[in-house]
Design a protein around this motif. Sequence first.
Motif, PDB file in Angstrom:
ATOM      1  N   GLN A 114       2.669  45.394  64.712  1.00 27.47           N
ATOM      2  CA  GLN A 114       3.237  46.561  65.133  1.00 27.47           C
ATOM      3  C   GLN A 114       2.580  46.741  66.746  1.00 27.47           C
ATOM      4  N   ALA A 115       2.945  46.721  67.686  1.00 26.78           N
ATOM      5  CA  ALA A 115       2.095  47.007  68.947  1.00 26.78           C
ATOM      6  C   ALA A 115       2.769  48.575  69.172  1.00 26.78           C
ATOM      7  N   PRO A 116       1.945  49.407  69.857  1.00 19.07           N
ATOM      8  CA  PRO A 116       2.852  50.738  70.398  1.00 19.07           C
ATOM      9  C   PRO A 116       3.825  49.542  71.471  1.00 19.07           C
ATOM     10  N   GLY A 117       5.144  50.427  71.249  1.00 14.90           N
ATOM     11  CA  GLY A 117       6.351  50.545  72.157  1.00 14.90           C
ATOM     12  C   GLY A 117       7.472  49.178  71.384  1.00 14.90           C
ATOM     13  N   LYS A 118       6.349  48.473  70.994  1.00 16.62           N
ATOM     14  CA  LYS A 118       7.171  46.723  70.110  1.00 16.62           C
ATOM     15  C   LYS A 118       7.308  46.919  69.066  1.00 16.62           C
ATOM     16  N   ARG A 128       9.691  38.678  46.837  1.00 20.19           N
ATOM     17  CA  ARG A 128       9.780  37.380  45.073  1.00 20.19           C
ATOM     18  C   ARG A 128      11.137  36.317  46.817  1.00 20.19           C
ATOM     19  N   GLY A 129      10.998  35.553  46.938  1.00 19.69           N
ATOM     20  CA  GLY A 129      12.507  34.398  48.022  1.00 19.69           C
ATOM     21  C   GLY A 129      11.243  33.661  48.482  1.00 19.69           C
ATOM     22  N   SER A 130      12.288  32.633  49.538  1.00 22.27           N
ATOM     23  CA  SER A 130      11.731  31.361  49.720  1.00 22.27           C
ATOM     24  C   SER A 130      11.357  32.345  51.340  1.00 22.27           C
ATOM     25  N   SER A 131      11.888  32.914  52.078  1.00 26.34           N
ATOM     26  CA  SER A 131      11.756  33.037  53.646  1.00 26.34           C
ATOM     27  C   SER A 131      10.979  34.005  53.861  1.00 26.34           C
ATOM     28  N   TYR A 132      10.230  33.816  55.111  1.00 26.82           N
ATOM     29  CA  TYR A 132       9.340  35.200  55.328  1.00 26.82           C
ATOM     30  C   TYR A 132       9.531  35.369  57.137  1.00 26.82           C
ATOM     31  N   TYR A 133       9.918  34.973  57.744  1.00 26.55           N
ATOM     32  CA  TYR A 133       9.822  35.863  58.766  1.00 26.55           C
ATOM     33  C   TYR A 133      10.095  36.437  58.922  1.00 26.55           C
ATOM     34  N   ARG A 134      11.253  36.773  58.634  1.00 26.59           N
ATOM     35  CA  ARG A 134      11.769  38.135  59.079  1.00 26.59           C
ATOM     36  C   ARG A 134      11.576  39.485  58.230  1.00 26.59           C
ATOM     37  N   ALA A 135      11.073  40.672  58.871  1.00 24.76           N
ATOM     38  CA  ALA A 135      10.231  41.807  58.033  1.00 24.76           C
ATOM     39  C   ALA A 135      11.235  42.261  56.931  1.00 24.76           C
ATOM     40  N   ALA A 136      12.473  42.395  57.858  1.00 21.04           N
ATOM     41  CA  ALA A 136      13.913  43.065  56.684  1.00 21.04           C
ATOM     42  C   ALA A 136      14.249  42.684  54.928  1.00 21.04           C
ATOM     43  N   VAL A 137      12.971  40.995  55.282  1.00 19.09           N
ATOM     44  CA  VAL A 137      13.558  40.722  54.134  1.00 19.09           C
ATOM     45  C   VAL A 137      12.344  41.041  52.816  1.00 19.09           C
ATOM     46  N   TYR A 138      11.400  41.441  53.313  1.00 16.88           N
ATOM     47  CA  TYR A 138      10.469  41.736  52.328  1.00 16.88           C
ATOM     48  C   TYR A 138      10.377  43.564  51.399  1.00 16.88           C
ATOM     49  N   ASP A 139       9.830  43.115  50.133  1.00 15.27           N
ATOM     50  CA  ASP A 139      10.631  44.687  49.276  1.00 15.27           C
ATOM     51  C   ASP A 139       9.147  45.344  49.318  1.00 15.27           C
ATOM     52  N   TYR A 140       7.904  44.825  49.671  1.00 17.41           N
ATOM     53  CA  TYR A 140       7.429  46.452  49.745  1.00 17.41           C
ATOM     54  C   TYR A 140       5.999  45.461  50.830  1.00 17.41           C
ATOM     55  N   TRP A 141       5.649  46.879  51.649  1.00 15.82           N
ATOM     56  CA  TRP A 141       4.406  46.936  52.151  1.00 15.82           C
ATOM     57  C   TRP A 141       3.644  47.664  51.488  1.00 15.82           C
ATOM     58  N   GLY A 142       1.972  48.116  52.456  1.00 18.01           N
ATOM     59  CA  GLY A 142       1.377  47.976  52.739  1.00 18.01           C
ATOM     60  C   GLY A 142       1.567  49.751  53.563  1.00 18.01           C
ATOM     61  N   GLN A 143      -0.114  50.754  53.607  1.00 17.72           N
ATOM     62  CA  GLN A 143       0.036  51.222  54.654  1.00 17.72           C
ATOM     63  C   GLN A 143      -0.273  51.132  56.626  1.00 17.72           C
ATOM     64  N   GLY A 144      -0.576  49.716  56.436  1.00 19.36           N
ATOM     65  CA  GLY A 144      -1.484  49.337  58.031  1.00 19.36           C
ATOM     66  C   GLY A 144      -3.049  49.776  58.064  1.00 19.36           C
ATOM     67  N   THR A 145      -3.586  48.747  58.785  1.00 18.02           N
ATOM     68  CA  THR A 145      -5.204  48.539  59.255  1.00 18.02           C
ATOM     69  C   THR A 145      -4.906  48.286  60.724  1.00 18.02           C
ATOM     70  N   ARG A 146      -4.977  49.181  61.462  1.00 15.81           N
ATOM     71  CA  ARG A 146      -5.408  49.279  63.275  1.00 15.81           C
ATOM     72  C   ARG A 146      -6.410  48.822  63.167  1.00 15.81           C
ATOM     73  N   VAL A 147      -6.207  46.820  64.248  1.00 15.45           N
ATOM     74  CA  VAL A 147      -6.709  46.551  65.018  1.00 15.45           C
ATOM     75  C   VAL A 147      -6.612  47.047  66.516  1.00 15.45           C
ATOM     76  N   THR A 148      -8.071  47.281  67.110  1.00 18.51           N
ATOM     77  CA  THR A 148      -8.313  46.809  68.766  1.00 18.51           C
ATOM     78  C   THR A 148      -8.992  46.325  68.813  1.00 18.51           C
ATOM     79  N   VAL A 149      -8.643  45.162  70.057  1.00 21.82           N
ATOM     80  CA  VAL A 149      -9.390  44.042  71.023  1.00 21.82           C
ATOM     81  C   VAL A 149      -9.132  44.645  72.293  1.00 21.82           C
ATOM     82  N   SER A 150     -10.168  44.760  72.636  1.00 18.17           N
ATOM     83  CA  SER A 150     -10.901  45.357  74.101  1.00 18.17           C
ATOM     84  C   SER A 150     -11.355  44.040  74.912  1.00 18.17           C
ATOM     85  N   SER A 151     -11.171  44.116  75.992  1.00 19.73           N
ATOM     86  CA  SER A 151     -11.264  43.392  76.826  1.00 19.73           C
ATOM     87  C   SER A 151     -12.997  44.023  77.617  1.00 19.73           C
TER      88      SER A 151
END
Length: 120
Positions: A39-43, A97-120
């Motif tokens: 998830q990028a800022p504003g997206k 647990r399931g078969s589909s995986y594209y949509r975030a809404a179908v997932y039951d468990y989430w981590g807290q996230g890790t930030r990736v920043t790529v500089s140009s």
Amino acid sequence: QVQLVESGGGLVQAGGSLRLSCAASGRTVSTNIVGWFRQAPGKEREFVAAISWVTDYADSVKGRFTISRDNAKNTVYLQMNSLKPEDTAVYYCAARRGSSYYRAAVYDYWGQGTRVTVSS
């Protein structure tokens, strides 16, 4: 319950590489799919890759990112090569647990996230 902890994010220059890790604990036998989202800022949160009995990737990362798992360590990895500034986001792993995986809404468990920043 399943607990997910991401690590490996950071600041990298364009063209560089990072490897993200998603360590799972708890009742991991209750899940069969692990996905990476970002998830990028504003997206909205978007699908990046998933692994179950197959692996799949968003078009935007195909050929650059590789998802893999180490069952002995209950860990899923996301190797990210040839990083671009547009890859900058908070990266989350998720499990279900399931078969589909594209949509975030179908997932039951989430981590807290890790930030990736790529500089140009």
